[in-house]
Design a protein around this motif. Sequence first.
Motif, mmCIF file in Angstrom:
data_model
loop_
_atom_site.group_PDB
_atom_site.id
_atom_site.type_symbol
_atom_site.label_atom_id
_atom_site.label_comp_id
_atom_site.label_asym_id
_atom_site.label_seq_id
_atom_site.Cartn_x
_atom_site.Cartn_y
_atom_site.Cartn_z
ATOM 1 N N LYS A 144 18.605 0.900 5.909
ATOM 2 C CA LYS A 144 18.507 1.828 4.641
ATOM 3 C C LYS A 144 18.341 0.711 3.606
ATOM 4 C CE LYS A 144 19.378 5.834 2.054
ATOM 5 N NZ LYS A 144 20.589 7.095 2.020
ATOM 6 N N PRO A 145 17.423 0.751 2.614
ATOM 7 C CA PRO A 145 17.251 0.122 1.217
ATOM 8 C C PRO A 145 18.410 0.262 0.605
ATOM 9 C CG PRO A 145 15.199 0.932 1.760
ATOM 10 C CD PRO A 145 16.073 1.614 2.476
ATOM 11 N N GLY A 146 18.773 -0.563 -0.299
ATOM 12 C CA GLY A 146 20.033 -0.588 -1.198
ATOM 13 C C GLY A 146 19.560 -0.142 -2.584
ATOM 14 N N LYS A 147 20.144 -0.932 -3.522
ATOM 15 C CA LYS A 147 20.192 -0.119 -5.037
ATOM 16 C C LYS A 147 18.320 -0.258 -5.520
ATOM 17 C CE LYS A 147 21.616 -1.465 -9.766
ATOM 18 N NZ LYS A 147 22.471 -2.300 -10.343
ATOM 19 N N VAL A 148 18.000 0.640 -6.153
ATOM 20 C CA VAL A 148 16.552 0.780 -6.855
ATOM 21 C C VAL A 148 16.799 -0.199 -7.980
ATOM 22 C CG1 VAL A 148 14.845 2.138 -7.929
ATOM 23 C CG2 VAL A 148 16.353 2.874 -6.030
ATOM 24 N N LEU A 149 15.906 -1.588 -8.062
ATOM 25 C CA LEU A 149 15.599 -2.370 -8.898
ATOM 26 C C LEU A 149 14.655 -1.971 -10.107
ATOM 27 C CD1 LEU A 149 15.558 -5.396 -6.520
ATOM 28 C CD2 LEU A 149 17.728 -4.376 -7.867
ATOM 29 N N GLU A 150 13.441 -1.257 -9.748
ATOM 30 C CA GLU A 150 12.094 -0.690 -10.513
ATOM 31 C C GLU A 150 11.688 0.152 -10.034
ATOM 32 O OE1 GLU A 150 9.363 -3.840 -11.339
ATOM 33 O OE2 GLU A 150 9.661 -4.818 -9.379
ATOM 34 N N THR A 151 10.946 1.166 -10.903
ATOM 35 C CA THR A 151 10.116 2.360 -10.514
ATOM 36 C C THR A 151 8.975 1.812 -11.352
ATOM 37 O OG1 THR A 151 12.084 3.356 -10.113
ATOM 38 C CG2 THR A 151 10.031 4.746 -10.373
ATOM 39 N N HIS A 152 7.697 2.417 -11.016
ATOM 40 C CA HIS A 152 6.353 2.363 -11.494
ATOM 41 C C HIS A 152 5.483 3.548 -11.189
ATOM 42 C CE1 HIS A 152 7.000 -1.750 -13.335
ATOM 43 N NE2 HIS A 152 7.566 -2.154 -12.077
ATOM 44 N N THR A 153 4.767 4.163 -12.128
ATOM 45 C CA THR A 153 3.783 5.153 -12.029
ATOM 46 C C THR A 153 2.370 4.902 -12.110
ATOM 47 O OG1 THR A 153 5.487 6.767 -12.313
ATOM 48 C CG2 THR A 153 3.305 7.678 -12.369
ATOM 49 N N VAL A 154 1.494 5.087 -11.206
ATOM 50 C CA VAL A 154 0.163 4.695 -11.363
ATOM 51 C C VAL A 154 -0.761 5.935 -11.195
ATOM 52 C CG1 VAL A 154 -1.896 3.323 -10.528
ATOM 53 C CG2 VAL A 154 0.646 2.581 -10.334
ATOM 54 N N SER A 155 -1.568 6.234 -12.594
ATOM 55 C CA SER A 155 -2.269 7.382 -12.760
ATOM 56 C C SER A 155 -3.869 7.181 -12.594
ATOM 57 C CB SER A 155 -1.993 8.122 -14.103
ATOM 58 O OG SER A 155 -0.718 8.288 -14.048
ATOM 59 N N GLY A 156 -4.803 8.236 -12.265
ATOM 60 C CA GLY A 156 -6.039 8.255 -12.283
ATOM 61 C C GLY A 156 -7.008 7.073 -11.227
ATOM 62 N N VAL A 157 -6.141 7.255 -10.047
ATOM 63 C CA VAL A 157 -6.764 6.357 -9.040
ATOM 64 C C VAL A 157 -7.675 7.182 -8.342
ATOM 65 C CG1 VAL A 157 -6.223 5.075 -6.951
ATOM 66 C CG2 VAL A 157 -4.495 5.113 -8.679
ATOM 67 N N THR A 158 -8.951 6.751 -8.176
ATOM 68 C CA THR A 158 -10.197 7.519 -7.643
ATOM 69 C C THR A 158 -10.285 7.055 -6.117
ATOM 70 O OG1 THR A 158 -11.619 6.211 -8.646
ATOM 71 C CG2 THR A 158 -10.912 8.191 -9.836
ATOM 72 N N THR A 159 -9.825 6.114 -5.656
ATOM 73 C CA THR A 159 -10.057 5.562 -4.306
ATOM 74 C C THR A 159 -8.773 5.930 -3.717
ATOM 75 O OG1 THR A 159 -9.132 3.413 -4.860
ATOM 76 C CG2 THR A 159 -11.555 4.046 -5.103
ATOM 77 N N ASN A 160 -8.946 5.842 -2.000
ATOM 78 C CA ASN A 160 -7.885 6.116 -1.205
ATOM 79 C C ASN A 160 -6.981 4.748 -0.998
ATOM 80 O OD1 ASN A 160 -10.351 8.172 0.041
ATOM 81 N ND2 ASN A 160 -8.454 8.906 -0.213
ATOM 82 N N GLU A 161 -7.178 3.765 -1.697
ATOM 83 C CA GLU A 161 -6.269 2.417 -1.261
ATOM 84 C C GLU A 161 -6.120 1.797 -2.562
ATOM 85 O OE1 GLU A 161 -7.737 -0.259 1.674
ATOM 86 O OE2 GLU A 161 -7.252 1.051 3.420
ATOM 87 N N TYR A 162 -4.784 1.408 -2.631
ATOM 88 C CA TYR A 162 -4.563 0.785 -3.819
ATOM 89 C C TYR A 162 -3.562 -0.412 -3.552
ATOM 90 C CZ TYR A 162 -2.870 -0.076 -8.847
ATOM 91 O OH TYR A 162 -2.672 -0.318 -10.172
ATOM 92 N N SER A 163 -3.734 -1.529 -4.229
ATOM 93 C CA SER A 163 -2.839 -2.885 -3.772
ATOM 94 C C SER A 163 -2.184 -3.473 -5.023
ATOM 95 C CB SER A 163 -3.662 -4.058 -3.154
ATOM 96 O OG SER A 163 -4.287 -3.473 -1.921
ATOM 97 N N ILE A 164 -1.027 -4.030 -4.768
ATOM 98 C CA ILE A 164 -0.404 -4.860 -5.877
ATOM 99 C C ILE A 164 0.146 -6.178 -5.177
ATOM 100 C CG2 ILE A 164 0.417 -2.806 -7.139
ATOM 101 C CD1 ILE A 164 3.125 -3.107 -6.102
ATOM 102 N N PHE A 165 0.497 -7.100 -6.118
ATOM 103 C CA PHE A 165 1.090 -8.568 -5.507
ATOM 104 C C PHE A 165 2.553 -8.435 -6.235
ATOM 105 C CE2 PHE A 165 -3.478 -8.346 -4.882
ATOM 106 C CZ PHE A 165 -3.850 -8.949 -3.586
ATOM 107 N N SER A 166 3.299 -9.364 -5.281
ATOM 108 C CA SER A 166 4.515 -9.473 -6.009
ATOM 109 C C SER A 166 5.213 -10.917 -5.445
ATOM 110 C CB SER A 166 5.635 -8.275 -5.995
ATOM 111 O OG SER A 166 6.858 -8.703 -6.266
ATOM 112 N N ALA A 167 5.997 -11.437 -6.230
ATOM 113 C CA ALA A 167 6.500 -12.881 -5.523
ATOM 114 C C ALA A 167 8.289 -12.324 -5.728
ATOM 115 C CB ALA A 167 6.345 -14.132 -6.422
ATOM 116 N N LEU A 168 8.360 -11.203 -5.649
ATOM 117 C CA LEU A 168 10.179 -10.681 -6.050
ATOM 118 C C LEU A 168 10.247 -10.257 -4.520
ATOM 119 C CD1 LEU A 168 9.812 -8.807 -9.019
ATOM 120 C CD2 LEU A 168 10.673 -10.995 -9.171
ATOM 121 N N GLU A 169 11.760 -10.347 -4.257
ATOM 122 C CA GLU A 169 12.389 -9.815 -3.054
ATOM 123 C C GLU A 169 12.706 -8.457 -3.250
ATOM 124 O OE1 GLU A 169 15.643 -11.786 0.032
ATOM 125 O OE2 GLU A 169 16.306 -11.449 -2.038
ATOM 126 N N GLY A 170 12.535 -7.681 -2.329
ATOM 127 C CA GLY A 170 12.891 -6.119 -2.149
ATOM 128 C C GLY A 170 11.934 -5.448 -1.300
#
Length: 1285
Positions: A1233-1259
Amino acid sequence: MSDKKQPLIPESFIDVPTQRLYYLSLGLLLQAAKVFDFLQSLVSESTSYYSRKWLAVDFLYITTLSALRIPRLRYAKAVVLLQIFLLWFLDGVMFGGISFNWRETMTGASPTFSGRPDLPSTPEPFRLLEVLNSVTLGLLPFSLEGSQKDKHLLGQHTVRMSPISTAQLNPDAQTFCLASPSSSVLIPVVVNNTVPTNIRYSYAPLTYIEGKPGTGRIEYADLSAKDIKAIEQARQESLQVARTNVATRDVNDDDYDEYDDDEYDEGDTDPQSRLQKTESLAHIRVTRPGTIRLERVLDSSNTGARLFYPSEVTVAPCPTAQYQKQPAAASEYVRCAGDTAKDVELKIDITGVPPLSLRWSKDINGKKEHFLVEGIEDQHVHKPDDSESELHRANYAPQRLEVPLSPTLHTLGRHLYVLESIIDGLGNVVHLDSSESYGHHDDDINTSKTSRVLSVLRRPKVSFNQCRSGIPMSLLIGEKTDLHVSISDADKSDGPWNVAVKYDPSAEAGKKAQSWTKSLQTGHGDKKLTLAAEAPGEYTIQSIKGKYCEGDVLEPEICKVVEKPRPRAEIEWTRIHECSGDTGVLASLVFHGTAPFQVYYRTKRDDQTAREMVKTFANSRGELTLQPEHSGHYRYNFFQISDANYKKVDLSGPSIEQVVHPLATAEFSDVGSSGPRKKISGGCEENNVNVKVDLRGSAPWNLELQVISPSSADTISIKNITSSPATFQIPVPDLINKEGGVFDIDLVNIEDANGCKRPVVVPGLSVNVRRVKPTAKFYGKEGQRQVTVLENERAELPLRLTGEKPWKIRYRLRDSSGRIETATLTSPNDHLPVLQKGTYELVYVQDAQCPGVVVEGQDTYDVDWVPRPSARLAPETKATYEAFNRSQILDPICQGRDDHVDLELTGRAPFQIMYNIARNDEHGGTAVLDQPTFSSIQPRTRFQLHTSTSGRKYYEVKQIGDAVYPLAQHKNAIVPRSERLLFEQEVLMRPTAAFKSDTRMQFCLNEAFTSHNGDGYVQLQGTPPFQVEFAVKSLVSSQVHTETVEVPDRIWKLDLPSYSFSSIGPHRVSIVSIQDASHCEQAELDPERRAIWVDVAEAPSIIPIDQRADICVGDVTRFQLEGTPPWSVGYRINGKPYTQDAKSSPFSLLQQQAGEFTVTSVAHQHKLCKATVTDLHYNVHELPSAQVGHGKRVYQDIHEGSDQAEILFTLIGEPPFTFTYQRAEASPRKGGKPGKVLETHTVSGVTTNEYSIFSALEGTWTVTSITDRHCRYPPNPAGTGDKQR
């Protein structure tokens, strides 16, 4: 036989029993493999592989068995299917199919909305994949979504950073040494965050000094992954052997001291158990002493690990310590008490890296002491100064040293010196094996290399035993005497002992006896000696010497032996002459020897065989008188003598012969020559008394007797008596013969055949003559010889007896068997004890001397008993007698009505009556209810009957007591069953009625009162038929309807068809009265069960509270219900009808299916009152879903500073979408089970069925919520169904 019945494999190839054996063995092997996989699955992250594998294997095994057609293993198709199902069921239990998927799928529980269990819900939609998942017990993943906890938010993407690897040589700073040239040690290397594939280390000899030639050189070695694995496998095997040896080692807690804490450290435990999760352990095997340095550690990518300092370990030969070789003579380790001339010095050889420390112990007679010697090194070895130490490595070359140990031997006993452990300059501790030093023989211990035993012995002492000064030992002529020598204060290990004894003869030993000196040796373990002395003289102990020690001679050291002479006697004869000749001889004896003396002599009469006799004398002088009782020619002589030392020594004493004429004498038989006068009975009616006289001397004899009475003395002469004993009849004196009395008979003189007349002085006879007979009679006047006692009480009948005690009487009880009883009495006014009642008669009496007579007219006595009390019913009691059981049957009576009977009692007041009360039981017998006792002071009393409970009551009078026979003193006096008073009565039950259940009955308006649904039963008690009056009252209109019904049985279903409900609301139906066939007054009705409630309702209705057309799955729709609860609501989902019960208003329903929802009807009163509903429907939309990594768990490793990870979100629903995602600490365990929550984000107005993000952080990235055009997931906490944007 057809081919279908033959085995698939011909019997000519493999016979049938072998086929069965092979195939069953294969099945057993498969099940063993399944158990192994089950153990593997317990620690595996996923069990789907095992479940699919064993479903296929078990199916193939059973179907192949059926195809082989092996006899006794052929089954019907139904049995084959059952076998497959059972094996699949076992697979489901073992690999998680039943315990997880079965519960979620088959129970119909919704994991999505399980947080609202209190709300009713619509059925979930039918899914074929979930049914297949249930049929396969959840082992096949037909429903991937159903296996998730939350099917709307699936998947997670975990990004991890590759950590830095490190390596450390010997992390616990342990010390290592080589016990022998062929041994080896393992030096641990702890590696973190990597798996080593190559380890390089260097080796430098102990003598190596950098920059100095001739001290050796440094060598390098590499270990591959294969070498590391082989070393680890060998280490595990040796570790198991070491643990077994440690478990068998016995630790003595009593031998603890302050140094023992150093002996046992944590190095013996397995370091593997102390590693962190990211650490691993490798080992370097070292077989030569030297310094080991870790140079590098590489992983599979040839990346080097960071090395920790220090990175080197020195391995030296293990230090040793042992005693030098044992001396040839064992006496070197033995000393005697007080011997200080010789000192013992023990040499110890020690080898190791200096400075060395030696730990040893001293045990003197069980008292143990521990010692530690430190700083042992060769003082002549050059030590480098500080400057040299900085430039060169230390020199760890081992040294060989000799250390002396000088023990002190001032205490007697056993001295044990044990070498326990040796510690070198590097800290290596070697525990020397000293277990053999305890419980073994000293010689065996001294052969050990680590222990020596020295013994300090006592000096023995010797002396004579049982021989003291002034009390010499006696020696008999021609025999030997034993002289006992005793050895004391000597140790067993000093034995055997040699004792020197000297002999000096005495003058009485003669010229042949010579002086001598002998050495005597004791037996093994024996401390006593016996010396046989054959000649008189002095025996002297000169010395004693043991195996090791010389001893001392104690007093008495001299034992004198004296020879004892044989006994002898001087005898002188003297003849005894009386009256007309010799009557015997007198021998005077003087003895020489040791008293007491025994003289053996012979007496011979005429030609008869000689008689041998013995006489004992306590002193040195004695006399022996021999006077025979019969005349004849006698010869006397002495032939042997004994004293305290010699037995039966021949005695040549003088003999004597003579002709003996013994003197005449006489005495009464059984009286003797001395003592008191004997009393005899003279009879009851005889005129003469028989007396018996013993006579001695020469027959015939003449005897004179004298008869002495109170008034006369007569002499009687009896002539020519030829035999002895002789019996004479002596006449009773006249006066005594008439009246009775006592007279004496005495012997006066006797004359033998030689005319020698001698007076006789012996005890006489006292004769008692009786002329009056004893009598016996009962005491009392005529008509008064009777007594009355309690039953079984002993009666004492008075007697009057005459004569001399004791008396023996015989009596009998008249009107009985006539058996004669006997009694012995000692008093003339004694009593005769009897126990039975009746007339007793005296039959016979006899006193101590004569039989007597029973006095006529006074020979009977009457004994009577006081009668016991009794009871019977009064004559006027109305009862019927039943001869079968001798019972009085009373008239029946109603329950609770007072009733009694009168009893007439006989006896002496006051009375006590104990009786039994019983009733019929369930098994056809009777059960006792109580056993009370009541008292009465009058002969006529009232007996209260028990009518509080119904049934047949039985009364039995068991015991009756009065003033004479109180019950307290006559507890065991029970009235016989044939005489007991019995009466019985039937108590009739009072009728009663009650409703069986208090469940409220439901009716509709204007419906007839006819029971339905199994309610409204009435239970009645009493004698049927019953007349029951009911009342029905409406609480709304207050109208009351009464009706009487005849009920033939004891249970009746409420049925009043003539009455119809004309108003709504509650109605109360109650039982007014009841009467049965016995006409007894009714019992009090139970207020809680005499009435029942009826609810009358009108048509129901339903009104929606939410006026919305579109709602979501998981929303709650609320309705207002009108009518009487409970209700039944009918509805359709996509055209399929359903029904839901509601207990209260408002009514809420949780929506679980998407589509059109329509309410069609509502009913209440158990669906008896139903109404149709129109124009009430909703459009239910499916909840949106979001997936990370296409709903799977994605794990991705990146390197710091260069790589980035792409996280893909898949959105399912009707756009536009709004979703929230979060990044949490990654779990250290894959799948955790994952541990402590590090960050939270909300994305709005998405009209497609797929969405991607890129990150170099661990988690770990997951989606927490999603919203589409109509619905939101998860729903609002309030559950109102409002969508979120």
